[in-house]
Design a protein around this motif. Structure first.
Motif, PDB file in Angstrom:
ATOM      1  N   GLU A 274      17.750  45.682 -37.887  1.00 26.26           N
ATOM      2  CA  GLU A 274      18.532  45.991 -39.092  1.00 26.26           C
ATOM      3  C   GLU A 274      19.997  45.612 -38.880  1.00 26.26           C
ATOM      4  OE1 GLU A 274      17.191  47.289 -41.952  1.00 26.26           O
ATOM      5  OE2 GLU A 274      15.328  46.843 -40.872  1.00 26.26           O
ATOM      6  N   GLN A 275      20.540  46.094 -37.764  1.00 33.01           N
ATOM      7  CA  GLN A 275      21.959  45.882 -37.467  1.00 33.01           C
ATOM      8  C   GLN A 275      22.199  44.600 -36.663  1.00 33.01           C
ATOM      9  OE1 GLN A 275      24.431  48.541 -37.900  1.00 33.01           O
ATOM     10  NE2 GLN A 275      22.914  49.676 -39.083  1.00 33.01           N
ATOM     11  N   GLY A 276      21.131  44.007 -36.147  1.00 31.26           N
ATOM     12  CA  GLY A 276      21.295  42.851 -35.272  1.00 31.26           C
ATOM     13  C   GLY A 276      21.923  43.221 -33.939  1.00 31.26           C
ATOM     14  N   LEU A 277      21.704  44.467 -33.500  1.00 31.99           N
ATOM     15  CA  LEU A 277      22.302  44.916 -32.242  1.00 31.99           C
ATOM     16  C   LEU A 277      21.322  44.720 -31.090  1.00 31.99           C
ATOM     17  CD1 LEU A 277      24.169  48.218 -33.200  1.00 31.99           C
ATOM     18  CD2 LEU A 277      25.153  45.972 -32.660  1.00 31.99           C
ATOM     19  N   LEU A 278      21.762  43.992 -30.094  1.00 37.57           N
ATOM     20  CA  LEU A 278      20.925  43.742 -28.926  1.00 37.57           C
ATOM     21  C   LEU A 278      21.596  44.331 -27.698  1.00 37.57           C
ATOM     22  CD1 LEU A 278      18.404  42.210 -27.776  1.00 37.57           C
ATOM     23  CD2 LEU A 278      19.965  40.347 -27.262  1.00 37.57           C
ATOM     24  N   ARG A 279      20.840  45.169 -26.976  1.00 38.39           N
ATOM     25  CA  ARG A 279      21.363  45.723 -25.726  1.00 38.39           C
ATOM     26  C   ARG A 279      20.649  45.006 -24.590  1.00 38.39           C
ATOM     27  NH1 ARG A 279      19.375  50.704 -23.240  1.00 38.39           N
ATOM     28  NH2 ARG A 279      20.679  50.984 -21.411  1.00 38.39           N
ATOM     29  N   ALA A 280      21.413  44.424 -23.694  1.00 38.64           N
ATOM     30  CA  ALA A 280      20.791  43.607 -22.649  1.00 38.64           C
ATOM     31  C   ALA A 280      21.536  43.734 -21.332  1.00 38.64           C
ATOM     32  CB  ALA A 280      20.775  42.143 -23.084  1.00 38.64           C
ATOM     33  N   GLU A 281      20.821  43.466 -20.238  1.00 42.17           N
ATOM     34  CA  GLU A 281      21.459  43.480 -18.928  1.00 42.17           C
ATOM     35  C   GLU A 281      22.366  42.250 -18.772  1.00 42.17           C
ATOM     36  OE1 GLU A 281      18.505  45.990 -16.021  1.00 42.17           O
ATOM     37  OE2 GLU A 281      18.052  43.851 -16.256  1.00 42.17           O
ATOM     38  N   ALA A 282      23.308  42.382 -17.833  1.00 41.60           N
ATOM     39  CA  ALA A 282      24.372  41.375 -17.724  1.00 41.60           C
ATOM     40  C   ALA A 282      23.884  40.000 -17.269  1.00 41.60           C
ATOM     41  CB  ALA A 282      25.450  41.873 -16.763  1.00 41.60           C
ATOM     42  N   GLY A 283      22.751  39.952 -16.561  1.00 45.67           N
ATOM     43  CA  GLY A 283      22.284  38.663 -16.057  1.00 45.67           C
ATOM     44  C   GLY A 283      21.487  37.851 -17.070  1.00 45.67           C
ATOM     45  N   VAL A 284      21.300  38.399 -18.257  1.00 42.25           N
ATOM     46  CA  VAL A 284      20.631  37.656 -19.334  1.00 42.25           C
ATOM     47  C   VAL A 284      21.515  36.463 -19.695  1.00 42.25           C
ATOM     48  CG1 VAL A 284      20.114  37.789 -21.809  1.00 42.25           C
ATOM     49  CG2 VAL A 284      19.375  39.616 -20.271  1.00 42.25           C
TER      50      VAL A 284
ATOM     51  N   ALA B 264      25.306  45.269 -21.797  1.00 41.13           N
ATOM     52  CA  ALA B 264      26.206  45.232 -22.954  1.00 41.13           C
ATOM     53  C   ALA B 264      25.392  45.293 -24.229  1.00 41.13           C
ATOM     54  CB  ALA B 264      27.038  43.953 -22.927  1.00 41.13           C
ATOM     55  N   THR B 265      25.997  45.859 -25.265  1.00 40.05           N
ATOM     56  CA  THR B 265      25.386  45.835 -26.596  1.00 40.05           C
ATOM     57  C   THR B 265      26.165  44.844 -27.439  1.00 40.05           C
ATOM     58  OG1 THR B 265      24.741  48.129 -26.357  1.00 40.05           O
ATOM     59  CG2 THR B 265      24.706  47.220 -28.585  1.00 40.05           C
ATOM     60  N   LEU B 266      25.444  43.843 -27.926  1.00 39.12           N
ATOM     61  CA  LEU B 266      26.071  42.728 -28.620  1.00 39.12           C
ATOM     62  C   LEU B 266      25.581  42.675 -30.060  1.00 39.12           C
ATOM     63  CD1 LEU B 266      27.842  40.251 -27.702  1.00 39.12           C
ATOM     64  CD2 LEU B 266      25.707  38.981 -27.503  1.00 39.12           C
ATOM     65  N   ARG B 267      26.497  42.460 -30.984  1.00 38.21           N
ATOM     66  CA  ARG B 267      26.113  42.292 -32.379  1.00 38.21           C
ATOM     67  C   ARG B 267      25.810  40.821 -32.635  1.00 38.21           C
ATOM     68  NH1 ARG B 267      29.939  42.403 -36.191  1.00 38.21           N
ATOM     69  NH2 ARG B 267      31.268  43.605 -34.793  1.00 38.21           N
ATOM     70  N   LEU B 268      24.566  40.522 -32.969  1.00 40.92           N
ATOM     71  CA  LEU B 268      24.160  39.129 -33.177  1.00 40.92           C
ATOM     72  C   LEU B 268      24.464  38.689 -34.599  1.00 40.92           C
ATOM     73  CD1 LEU B 268      20.672  39.131 -31.387  1.00 40.92           C
ATOM     74  CD2 LEU B 268      22.903  38.555 -30.426  1.00 40.92           C
TER      75      LEU B 268
ATOM     76  N   GLU C 239      29.800  45.793 -28.681  1.00 41.21           N
ATOM     77  CA  GLU C 239      29.913  47.152 -29.199  1.00 41.21           C
ATOM     78  C   GLU C 239      30.037  48.175 -28.076  1.00 41.21           C
ATOM     79  OE1 GLU C 239      29.999  48.080 -32.483  1.00 41.21           O
ATOM     80  OE2 GLU C 239      30.129  45.928 -32.898  1.00 41.21           O
ATOM     81  N   ASP C 240      29.490  47.833 -26.909  1.00 42.53           N
ATOM     82  CA  ASP C 240      29.482  48.806 -25.820  1.00 42.53           C
ATOM     83  C   ASP C 240      29.232  48.089 -24.498  1.00 42.53           C
ATOM     84  OD1 ASP C 240      29.306  51.615 -24.795  1.00 42.53           O
ATOM     85  OD2 ASP C 240      27.276  50.974 -24.272  1.00 42.53           O
ATOM     86  N   LEU C 241      29.896  48.575 -23.449  1.00 42.59           N
ATOM     87  CA  LEU C 241      29.633  48.055 -22.109  1.00 42.59           C
ATOM     88  C   LEU C 241      29.185  49.200 -21.224  1.00 42.59           C
ATOM     89  CD1 LEU C 241      32.717  45.762 -21.296  1.00 42.59           C
ATOM     90  CD2 LEU C 241      30.433  45.074 -22.042  1.00 42.59           C
ATOM     91  N   GLU C 242      28.163  48.952 -20.399  1.00 41.02           N
ATOM     92  CA  GLU C 242      27.760  49.934 -19.391  1.00 41.02           C
ATOM     93  C   GLU C 242      28.189  49.377 -18.046  1.00 41.02           C
ATOM     94  OE1 GLU C 242      23.501  51.065 -20.195  1.00 41.02           O
ATOM     95  OE2 GLU C 242      24.027  49.978 -22.004  1.00 41.02           O
ATOM     96  N   MET C 243      29.096  50.084 -17.404  1.00 43.11           N
ATOM     97  CA  MET C 243      29.677  49.536 -16.180  1.00 43.11           C
ATOM     98  C   MET C 243      29.400  50.400 -14.963  1.00 43.11           C
ATOM     99  SD  MET C 243      33.265  47.969 -17.481  1.00 43.11           S
ATOM    100  CE  MET C 243      33.455  47.271 -15.844  1.00 43.11           C
TER     101      MET C 243
END
Ligand SMILES: Cc1cc2nc3c(=O)[nH]c(=O)nc-3n(C[C@H](O)[C@H](O)[C@H](O)COP(=O)(O)OP(=O)(O)OC[C@H]3O[C@@H](n4cnc5c(N)ncnc54)[C@H](O)[C@@H]3O)c2cc1C
Ligand SMILES: NC(=O)c1ccc[n+]([C@@H]2O[C@H](COP(=O)([O-])OP(=O)(O)OC[C@H]3O[C@@H](n4cnc5c(N)ncnc54)[C@H](OP(=O)(O)O)[C@@H]3O)[C@@H](O)[C@H]2O)c1
Lengths: 443, 243
Positions: free
Chosen positions: A70-80, A170-174, A131-135
């Motif tokens: 719906e929002q086009g929000l993808l949460r993915a690990e950094a090595g993607v 990271a959560t990225l808005r596509l 939108e968000d970083l997990e560090m």
């Protein structure tokens, strides 16, 4: 003690013997195994930003974690990688909101460099879509940061070249797209002034724009080239079976280093002339797949070897629009005058800067070209160029740099002191450092 | 169809999972929670069901109940892929009972007991299915550099051979896999490796061999010939070699 491997960025200069520890799980993102470390992605930065004696490779952290269509929000690990992202997103009608000119960098690397794409003038850099970083920080703590939560850490990390901590995810808005195709309009220009004028005229209306410059033309033809404008093609314009086909893998390879004489002014001239005259008309419009549009260089695997064993530097600078045209013409003129064989020379306009403390983009013209290391006297020449960039209130892109001097760096990045302050807060002992950060006096 | 993967954190295991089309998965490992990102990725890309379940090959007492635990928590399964293993340090283990026991118990005892109960489960379910067991070329001939690990893996290969014989009249197929060197965390810090294969290559071979109902697979294929030659060296000569 872990084994040493020879590592280098895409420019193959410098090379560093490093211990490479691969991170398979979040727990592998730690700093206490080595005195200091650097996160490393695909080594698609050109110089020494991705180099250090001890690196932690994030390439095995390649999992997609969550997707909200719906929002086009993808949460993915950094090595993607951007390519992984595309393989997932395109069939679902989405595209990376910002992409560098190659699809092999990782999400972590793109965040650390706060990358810009051909749409920077319209959409800004990747930071605007994170939108968000997990560090994982130097002390091992796991934190989230964003524009609202720990904004100091967020804006130091976007563009911070891996020096603030590990980005785990990271959560990225596509971006929503209606086909995998791009409508491309290309316009032939006669010289630098015309190239800049057409940029100015087209800025407002187009999403993507970039100019390829014939880097061997001097005098009145200096800066002639092709401006390539692009839009995501709407579905009703596509007369193909499939709306969202993916790209195929590349078949061409450079299996060995080219000898130094292979790329001389003559072969380069032939290439540039062919490329320029490939298009007869002043302006033409075509519909092409995203792959050749965004990633023409990816067609040739390991193309970085064509500049030979000594490697090369990619020189990318930006100068503000005020006087930008004259300064860029001058910089380009000096480079062309030296007969530097750059296969690809690119000019683009950038939109306004963001709050990133070390982010590269500022409103102005950016020029990028390849400079092979053949003879040593190229260094003083480049340092001279850097002085002119400092005078023009411009800057060098850290993701491409290998030679910038401390003083020039400090002059180019006025928020450096603020960056250092934030780094001291989150990494007081400099557990995160790189060849570049040592050279530039950040660590 | 559901595959139970034992030792799902291994790079080889994950490469196999990525190639097993049409399956749902029960991923078993120690600290299985760490597999959450891998499971999320699978669910997103393949829209298959993925469950995580705790498993420790050294917890011998739990192995008998384990098939039913999987059945209850994850659902019925028809393929078992046993990938876990423990290399250890041969030299250190020669004088250290705990290390010695660990290598034998993970690679042989735990594996054999787990597989016995799992084979019973598969046989009783009466459905077509299979067992893939990862051994090693190190189990083909004892060498001073890794004979503890080699003995256990060799033992596992014989165990699988017997199991295959026992299950030949059932629809449960047994595949023994003997990889050469593979580029994984297990070998990351080892020197003197040669002909190192990627987990992707090894997994391609394994999945293909399983589909073709092969009995024993050497992967990459040339290890079959290398091991044949190594096995042909007379013991008189072999015992003096520094291998
Ligand atoms: C052909 C080509 C075209 C390019 N075009 C563009 C372009 O158009 N626009 C643009 O902006 N850039 C462009 N680049 C540059 C490239 O996008 C950046 O250098 C990017 O950072 C590379 O990502 P990487 O995964 O290869 O990271 P690496 O090169 O391995 O590392 C780059 C930096 O990121 C840090 N890093 C990596 N992963 C993490 C992590 N998980 N956490 C914290 N820090 C991390 C590293 O420490 C290092 O400082 C191009 C590069 C090439 C080779
Ligand atoms: N790599 C090679 O060169 C090579 C060659 C021939 C054969 N093999 C075999 O291939 C298989 C896969 O290994 P790999 O190379 O992928 O190495 P790996 O990544 O080290 O995998 C080994 C796995 O075994 C698990 N394990 C260890 N002890 C366990 C226990 N007591 N209970 C449950 N799980 C346990 C480990 O889990 P934890 O993460 O919890 O420790 C780990 O995930 C192994 O059987 C190995 O012996 C490997």
């Amino acid at each position: 003690m872990a084994k040493k491997t020879t590592t280098s960025g895409w420019g193959l200069y410098p090379r560093v013997d490093a211990s490479v520890r691969r991170a398979h799980y979040r727990r592998d993102l730690r700093t206490d195994d080595e005195t200091s470390v650097l996160p490393q992605g695909s080594c698609r930065s050109y110089g020494d930003a991705c180099l250090h004696d001890h690196v932690v490779s994030t390439l095995p952290l390649k999992h997609l974690l969550d997707f909200d269509p719906e929002q086009g929000l993808l949460r993915a690990e950094a090595g993607v990688t951007i390519e992984d992202l595309i393989r997932f997103a395109v069939p679902r009608g989405f595209f990376p909101p910002v992409t560098p000119g190659t699809k092999f960098p990782t999400l972590g690397g793109c965040i650390a460099a706060d990358v810009h794409g051909k749409n920077h003038h319209a959409d800004g850099s990747i930071a605007g879509f994170v939108e968000d970083l997990e560090m994982v920080l130097a002390d091992g703590s796991q934190v989230h940061c964003s524009r609202h939560r720990l904004p100091d850490l967020f804006w130091a990390t976007l563009g911070g070249m891996g020096l603030t901590g590990f980005v785990y995810a990271a959560t990225l808005r596509l971006k929503k797209i209606s086909s995998a195709y791009i409508q491309q309009r290309s316009i032939k220009t006669a010289n630098f002034a015309e190239t800049c004028r057409i940029f100015a005229e087209t800025q407002q209306q187009c999403t993507y724009s970039v100019a390829w410059i014939d880097s061997l033309k001097k005098g009145r033809q200096l800066g002639r080239g092709l401006i390539l404008l692009g839009e995501h093609a709407p579905a009703d314009q596509i007369k193909k079976k499939e709306l969202f086909p993916l790209h195929a893998g590349s078949r061409l390879d450079v299996p060995f280093f080219f000898p130094d004489f292979a790329l001389n002014t003559w072969s380069m001239r032939a290439f540039n002339t062919l490329y320029y005259h490939h298009q007869w008309s002043h302006s033409s419009t075509t519909t092409i797949h995203y792959n050749p549009y965004f990633y023409p260089l990816d067609m040739v695997h390991r193309w970085n070897r064509i500049y030979g064993r000594k490697g090369f530097l990619q020189y990318q600078v930006v100068v503000p629009f005020a006087d930008g045209e004259e300064i860029m013409a001058d910089v380009l003129g000096r480079i062309v005058h030296r007969g530097i064989p750059s296969l690809l020379t690119v000019l683009k306009t950038l939109g306004p800067a963001n709050e990133g403390l070390l982010s590269f983009p500022i409103a102005g013209y950016t020029l990028a070209l390849d400079i092979p290391f053949r003879n040593t006297d190229i260094m003083p020449f480049l340092r001279e160029l850097n002085k002119s960039i400092v005078d023009a209130k411009g800057r060098v892109y850290l993701a491409k740099d290998a030679i910038l001097e401390k003083e020039d760096f400090a002059a180019m990045y006025p928020k450096l002191e603020e960056f250092k302050r934030v780094k001291r807060l989150y990494d007081p002992e400099h557990r995160f450092r790189s060849r570049q950060s040592d050279r530039l006096g950040i660590t | 169809m559901r595959a139970l993967v034992l030792g799902a954190k291994s790079a080889i295991a994950q490469a196999i999972v990525e190639r097993l089309d049409g399956y749902d998965f029960a991923l078993a490992a120690r600290d299985s929670e760490e597999l959450a990102p891998f499971a999320a990725d699978l669910r997103l890309k393949r829209s298959c069901a993925v469950e995580l379940i705790e498993f420790d090959a050294l917890d011998t007492d739990a192995l008998e109940r384990f098939p039913h635990k999987v059945h209850d928590q994850c659902g019925p399964f028809d393929l078992v892929v046993l990938v876990f293993g423990y290399l250890g340090d041969q030299r250190a283990a020669e004088r250290d009972t705990t290390a010695m026991a660990r290598s034998l118990n993970v690679n042989f005892t735990g594996a054999a007991i787990a597989l016995s109960h799992l084979a019973n489960y598969l046989e009783e379910s009466g459905k077509a299915g299979g067992i893939i067991g990862i051994c090693s070329v190190a189990g083909d001939r004892g060498r001073q550099s890794n004979y503890l690990y080699g003995a256990a893996k060799g033992g596992l290969a014989i165990f699988l051979q017997g199991l295959r014989n026992r299950l030949a009249s059932t629809p449960v197929h047994v595949l023994t896999v003997k990889p050469g060197f593979v580029d994984t965390p297990m070998t990351q810090d080892l020197d003197g490796l040669f002909l190192v294969a990627s987990p992707a290559k090894v997994a391609d071979d394994i999945v293909r061999a399983y589909k073709k109902k092969k009995d024993v697979l050497y992967t990459p294929f040339f290890w079959r010939w290398i091991m044949l030659i190594i096995k042909l060296v007379p013991e008189r000569v072999f015992k003096k070699l520094k291998l």
